[in-house]
Scaffold this motif. Structure first.
Motif, short mmCIF file in Angstrom:
data_model
loop_
_atom_site.label_atom_id
_atom_site.label_comp_id
_atom_site.label_asym_id
_atom_site.label_seq_id
_atom_site.Cartn_x
_atom_site.Cartn_y
_atom_site.Cartn_z
N ALA A 1 0.83 -1.20 0.00
CA ALA A 1 0.00 0.00 0.00
C ALA A 1 0.87 1.26 0.00
O ALA A 1 0.61 2.21 -0.75
CB ALA A 1 -0.94 -0.01 1.19
N SER A 2 1.91 1.28 0.83
CA SER A 2 2.81 2.44 0.86
C SER A 2 3.51 2.65 -0.47
O SER A 2 3.62 3.79 -0.95
CB SER A 2 3.86 2.25 1.97
OG SER A 2 3.25 2.26 3.22
N ASP A 3 3.97 1.56 -1.07
CA ASP A 3 4.63 1.67 -2.37
C ASP A 3 3.67 2.20 -3.44
O ASP A 3 4.06 3.05 -4.26
CB ASP A 3 5.19 0.31 -2.80
CG ASP A 3 6.38 -0.13 -1.98
OD1 ASP A 3 6.91 0.69 -1.20
OD2 ASP A 3 6.78 -1.30 -2.11
N LEU A 4 2.43 1.71 -3.43
CA LEU A 4 1.45 2.18 -4.43
C LEU A 4 1.12 3.65 -4.22
O LEU A 4 1.02 4.43 -5.19
CB LEU A 4 0.18 1.34 -4.36
CG LEU A 4 0.33 -0.09 -4.88
CD1 LEU A 4 -0.96 -0.88 -4.62
CD2 LEU A 4 0.67 -0.10 -6.37
N LEU A 5 0.97 4.07 -2.96
CA LEU A 5 0.71 5.47 -2.68
C LEU A 5 1.87 6.35 -3.13
O LEU A 5 1.66 7.46 -3.64
CB LEU A 5 0.41 5.68 -1.20
CG LEU A 5 -0.95 5.14 -0.73
CD1 LEU A 5 -1.06 5.23 0.78
CD2 LEU A 5 -2.09 5.93 -1.39
N ALA A 6 3.09 5.87 -2.95
CA ALA A 6 4.26 6.65 -3.37
C ALA A 6 4.31 6.78 -4.88
O ALA A 6 4.81 7.80 -5.40
CB ALA A 6 5.54 5.98 -2.84
N LEU A 7 3.80 5.81 -5.61
CA LEU A 7 3.82 5.85 -7.07
C LEU A 7 2.64 6.61 -7.67
O LEU A 7 2.69 7.02 -8.83
CB LEU A 7 3.82 4.41 -7.63
CG LEU A 7 5.07 3.59 -7.35
CD1 LEU A 7 4.85 2.15 -7.77
CD2 LEU A 7 6.28 4.18 -8.06
N ALA A 8 1.58 6.77 -6.89
CA ALA A 8 0.37 7.43 -7.40
C ALA A 8 0.64 8.90 -7.67
O ALA A 8 1.33 9.58 -6.89
CB ALA A 8 -0.76 7.27 -6.39
N PRO A 9 0.10 9.42 -8.79
CA PRO A 9 0.27 10.85 -9.07
C PRO A 9 -0.45 11.69 -8.02
O PRO A 9 -1.52 11.33 -7.54
CB PRO A 9 -0.35 11.04 -10.45
CG PRO A 9 -1.17 9.82 -10.72
CD PRO A 9 -0.68 8.74 -9.80
N ARG A 10 0.16 12.77 -7.63
CA ARG A 10 -0.41 13.65 -6.61
C ARG A 10 -1.22 14.74 -7.30
O ARG A 10 -0.80 15.30 -8.30
CB ARG A 10 0.71 14.28 -5.78
CG ARG A 10 1.63 13.24 -5.18
CD ARG A 10 2.05 13.67 -3.79
NE ARG A 10 3.05 12.77 -3.24
CZ ARG A 10 2.75 11.73 -2.49
NH1 ARG A 10 1.52 11.45 -2.23
NH2 ARG A 10 3.69 10.96 -2.02
N LYS A 11 -2.35 15.06 -6.70
CA LYS A 11 -3.18 16.15 -7.22
C LYS A 11 -2.63 17.48 -6.72
O LYS A 11 -2.22 17.60 -5.59
CB LYS A 11 -4.62 15.99 -6.76
CG LYS A 11 -5.30 14.79 -7.41
CD LYS A 11 -6.76 14.77 -7.05
CE LYS A 11 -7.43 13.59 -7.73
NZ LYS A 11 -8.85 13.56 -7.51
N ALA A 12 -2.64 18.44 -7.61
CA ALA A 12 -2.12 19.76 -7.24
C ALA A 12 -3.10 20.59 -6.49
O ALA A 12 -4.24 20.44 -6.40
CB ALA A 12 -1.67 20.51 -8.49
#
Length: 163
Positions: free
Chosen positions: A152-163
């Motif tokens: 889960a942490s790895d997937l969250l780190a790879l997910a694009p962040r909303k501005a």
């Protein structure tokens, strides 16, 4: 001497055939009759038990060798005697057990070889050999205890962040 030990016997798949019932009966007789140790036989089914707690508290686990069971054993570092289900066409449980046996984390007992003396010798031998069980536990403890959290942490780190 007296050795307070716990033997976890996972019944998933071990109570459906006559040969498998012999495993349970032999283990039960062993726990009642052995003068050398005091042991608790804890029979459980995965769906009705906290498998992690059962494995972590056991000095030795006796179980089939399903993929999930092998992963749970690795995650908890529990030494095991594995009795693979022999009737799968591809012998998948033997394949699951192979790496654990190869690195010394588990022993394999084929269901066709089950006899009270084989069960007694294998289990008593391991229960009375703390050094060997400790070595098996070290060899078994290769799983990642919080794999879901890590993924889960790895997937969250790879997910694009909303501005």
């Amino acid at each position: 001497g007296v050795y307070p030990l716990d033997l976890a016997l996972q019944l998933d798949g071990l109570d459906k055939t006559e040969a498998s019932r012999r495993i349970f009966l032999a283990c039960e007789a062993l726990m009642r009759s052995c003068d050398l140790l005091i042991a608790n036989l804890t029979p459980f089914r995965g769906a009705s038990a906290d498998v992690g707690t059962a494995y972590r508290s056991a000095d030795l686990v006796v179980s089939r060798a399903g993929a999930l069971t092998c992963a749970e054993l690795e995650a908890t570092g529990a030494p095991a005697v594995l009795v693979p289900y022999p009737h799968h066409a591809d012998r998948q449980q033997f394949k699951n057990a192979e790496p654990l046996v190869a690195r010394g984390a588990a022993l394999l007992v084929e269901e066709s070889a089950l006899a009270p003396e084989v069960v007694r010798t294998t289990i008593v031998g391991l229960l009375l050999d703390a050094e060997r069980r400790a070595a098996m536990a070290r060899a078994m403890a290769r799983g990642v205890g919080d794999a879901a959290g890590t993924i889960a942490s790895d997937l969250l780190a790879l997910a694009p962040r909303k501005a």
